[in-house]
Design a protein around this motif. Structure first.
Motif, PDB file in Angstrom:
ATOM      1  N   ARG A 198     -45.676 -78.006 -96.181  1.00 58.24           N
ATOM      2  CA  ARG A 198     -45.796 -79.205 -95.359  1.00 58.24           C
ATOM      3  C   ARG A 198     -46.951 -78.991 -94.382  1.00 58.24           C
ATOM      4  O   ARG A 198     -47.022 -77.980 -93.708  1.00 58.24           O
ATOM      5  CB  ARG A 198     -44.515 -79.431 -94.584  1.00 58.24           C
ATOM      6  N   LEU A 199     -47.839 -79.982 -94.316  1.00 57.24           N
ATOM      7  CA  LEU A 199     -48.943 -79.938 -93.357  1.00 57.24           C
ATOM      8  C   LEU A 199     -48.478 -80.571 -92.053  1.00 57.24           C
ATOM      9  O   LEU A 199     -47.984 -81.696 -92.045  1.00 57.24           O
ATOM     10  CB  LEU A 199     -50.167 -80.690 -93.888  1.00 57.24           C
ATOM     11  N   LEU A 200     -48.616 -79.827 -90.993  1.00 59.33           N
ATOM     12  CA  LEU A 200     -48.324 -80.333 -89.653  1.00 59.33           C
ATOM     13  C   LEU A 200     -49.655 -80.541 -88.947  1.00 59.33           C
ATOM     14  O   LEU A 200     -50.338 -79.577 -88.600  1.00 59.33           O
ATOM     15  CB  LEU A 200     -47.485 -79.325 -88.861  1.00 59.33           C
ATOM     16  N   ALA A 240     -42.541 -79.019 -83.809  1.00 54.39           N
ATOM     17  CA  ALA A 240     -43.294 -80.192 -84.235  1.00 54.39           C
ATOM     18  C   ALA A 240     -42.523 -81.472 -83.921  1.00 54.39           C
ATOM     19  O   ALA A 240     -42.594 -82.449 -84.660  1.00 54.39           O
ATOM     20  CB  ALA A 240     -43.608 -80.096 -85.721  1.00 54.39           C
ATOM     21  N   GLY A 241     -41.771 -81.452 -82.833  1.00 50.40           N
ATOM     22  CA  GLY A 241     -41.029 -82.645 -82.432  1.00 50.40           C
ATOM     23  C   GLY A 241     -39.768 -82.843 -83.243  1.00 50.40           C
ATOM     24  O   GLY A 241     -38.692 -82.448 -82.831  1.00 50.40           O
ATOM     25  N   SER A 242     -39.909 -83.419 -84.413  1.00 49.96           N
ATOM     26  CA  SER A 242     -38.741 -83.683 -85.260  1.00 49.96           C
ATOM     27  C   SER A 242     -38.337 -82.477 -86.100  1.00 49.96           C
ATOM     28  O   SER A 242     -37.315 -82.518 -86.779  1.00 49.96           O
ATOM     29  CB  SER A 242     -39.019 -84.870 -86.180  1.00 49.96           C
ATOM     30  N   SER A 243     -39.128 -81.428 -86.069  1.00 52.49           N
ATOM     31  CA  SER A 243     -38.787 -80.227 -86.836  1.00 52.49           C
ATOM     32  C   SER A 243     -39.188 -78.975 -86.056  1.00 52.49           C
ATOM     33  O   SER A 243     -40.126 -78.995 -85.263  1.00 52.49           O
ATOM     34  CB  SER A 243     -39.478 -80.241 -88.207  1.00 52.49           C
ATOM     35  N   LEU A 244     -38.436 -77.918 -86.289  1.00 56.44           N
ATOM     36  CA  LEU A 244     -38.705 -76.627 -85.663  1.00 56.44           C
ATOM     37  C   LEU A 244     -38.888 -75.615 -86.780  1.00 56.44           C
ATOM     38  O   LEU A 244     -38.035 -75.502 -87.671  1.00 56.44           O
ATOM     39  CB  LEU A 244     -37.534 -76.220 -84.762  1.00 56.44           C
ATOM     40  N   HIS A 245     -39.972 -74.882 -86.757  1.00 54.14           N
ATOM     41  CA  HIS A 245     -40.288 -73.914 -87.808  1.00 54.14           C
ATOM     42  C   HIS A 245     -40.265 -72.522 -87.200  1.00 54.14           C
ATOM     43  O   HIS A 245     -40.932 -72.252 -86.201  1.00 54.14           O
ATOM     44  CB  HIS A 245     -41.650 -74.235 -88.429  1.00 54.14           C
ATOM     45  N   LEU A 246     -39.480 -71.629 -87.824  1.00 54.33           N
ATOM     46  CA  LEU A 246     -39.271 -70.281 -87.307  1.00 54.33           C
ATOM     47  C   LEU A 246     -39.812 -69.260 -88.294  1.00 54.33           C
ATOM     48  O   LEU A 246     -39.557 -69.352 -89.502  1.00 54.33           O
ATOM     49  CB  LEU A 246     -37.775 -70.033 -87.077  1.00 54.33           C
ATOM     50  N   PHE A 247     -40.524 -68.254 -87.767  1.00 58.78           N
ATOM     51  CA  PHE A 247     -41.109 -67.214 -88.591  1.00 58.78           C
ATOM     52  C   PHE A 247     -40.897 -65.865 -87.929  1.00 58.78           C
ATOM     53  O   PHE A 247     -41.216 -65.692 -86.755  1.00 58.78           O
ATOM     54  CB  PHE A 247     -42.617 -67.433 -88.783  1.00 58.78           C
ATOM     55  N   GLY A 248     -40.396 -64.911 -88.688  1.00 54.77           N
ATOM     56  CA  GLY A 248     -40.220 -63.556 -88.202  1.00 54.77           C
ATOM     57  C   GLY A 248     -41.330 -62.651 -88.683  1.00 54.77           C
ATOM     58  O   GLY A 248     -42.237 -63.066 -89.419  1.00 54.77           O
ATOM     59  N   ARG A 249     -41.257 -61.412 -88.293  1.00 52.95           N
ATOM     60  CA  ARG A 249     -42.268 -60.426 -88.663  1.00 52.95           C
ATOM     61  C   ARG A 249     -42.420 -60.308 -90.182  1.00 52.95           C
ATOM     62  O   ARG A 249     -43.523 -60.167 -90.693  1.00 52.95           O
ATOM     63  CB  ARG A 249     -41.917 -59.074 -88.055  1.00 52.95           C
TER      64      ARG A 249
END
Length: 144
Positions: free
Chosen positions: A83-85, A112-121
């Motif tokens: 998905r492009l934000l 991103a307002g309506s979505s939250l994107h989480l990334f770990g190490r």
């Protein structure tokens, strides 16, 4: 305006899918060793192995978890989609640090307002703080 490379991307470490596949094989072997004629134990071990193998397949099919370019951020979406934000949709880029069991975990959060994107190490193959710094520097119209 800061000069950024046309695209920078972060991916899972190359050794991670191999470790997951090895874990899936180990689960099947353990299931065979400890089944003692009980089909339920073997089926449970095989189901767990299938889950771990599916997790490894995602790493092989879509190893790139996050990418940045002048248009915005591309994040993994669903099992292996992207998905492009656009930069205009991104409200915040932060790193959440939490101590747990004597260790500190860091998670890169992209709001991103309506979505939250989480990334770990292990999604980024580097520290979330380093990635956050690059993303903040790449963001147009934002200083510091």
């Amino acid at each position: 305006m800061d000069e950024i490379s046309p695209a920078r991307q972060w991916r899972v470490p190359a050794k991670l899918p191999a470790a997951k596949i090895a874990g899936a094989v180990a689960l099947v072997v353990l299931g065979l060793l400890f089944a003692d004629g009980d089909p339920v134990r073997l089926v449970l071990a095989c189901l767990a192995a299938a889950g771990v193998a599916g997790w490894a397949a995602r790493d092989l099919i879509a190893p790139v978890r996050l990418a940045v370019d002048p248009a915005g951020l591309t994040v993994i979406h669903g099992f292996a989609g992207r998905r492009l934000l656009p930069w205009s949709a991104i409200e915040a880029i932060t790193v959440d640090r939490r101590p747990r069991l004597g260790l500190t975990t860091e998670i890169l959060e992209i709001d991103a307002g309506s979505s939250l994107h989480l990334f770990g190490r292990y999604d980024l193959d580097t520290t979330p703080e380093e990635v956050a710094d690059v993303l903040r520097a790449a963001r147009p119209g934002v200083t510091g």
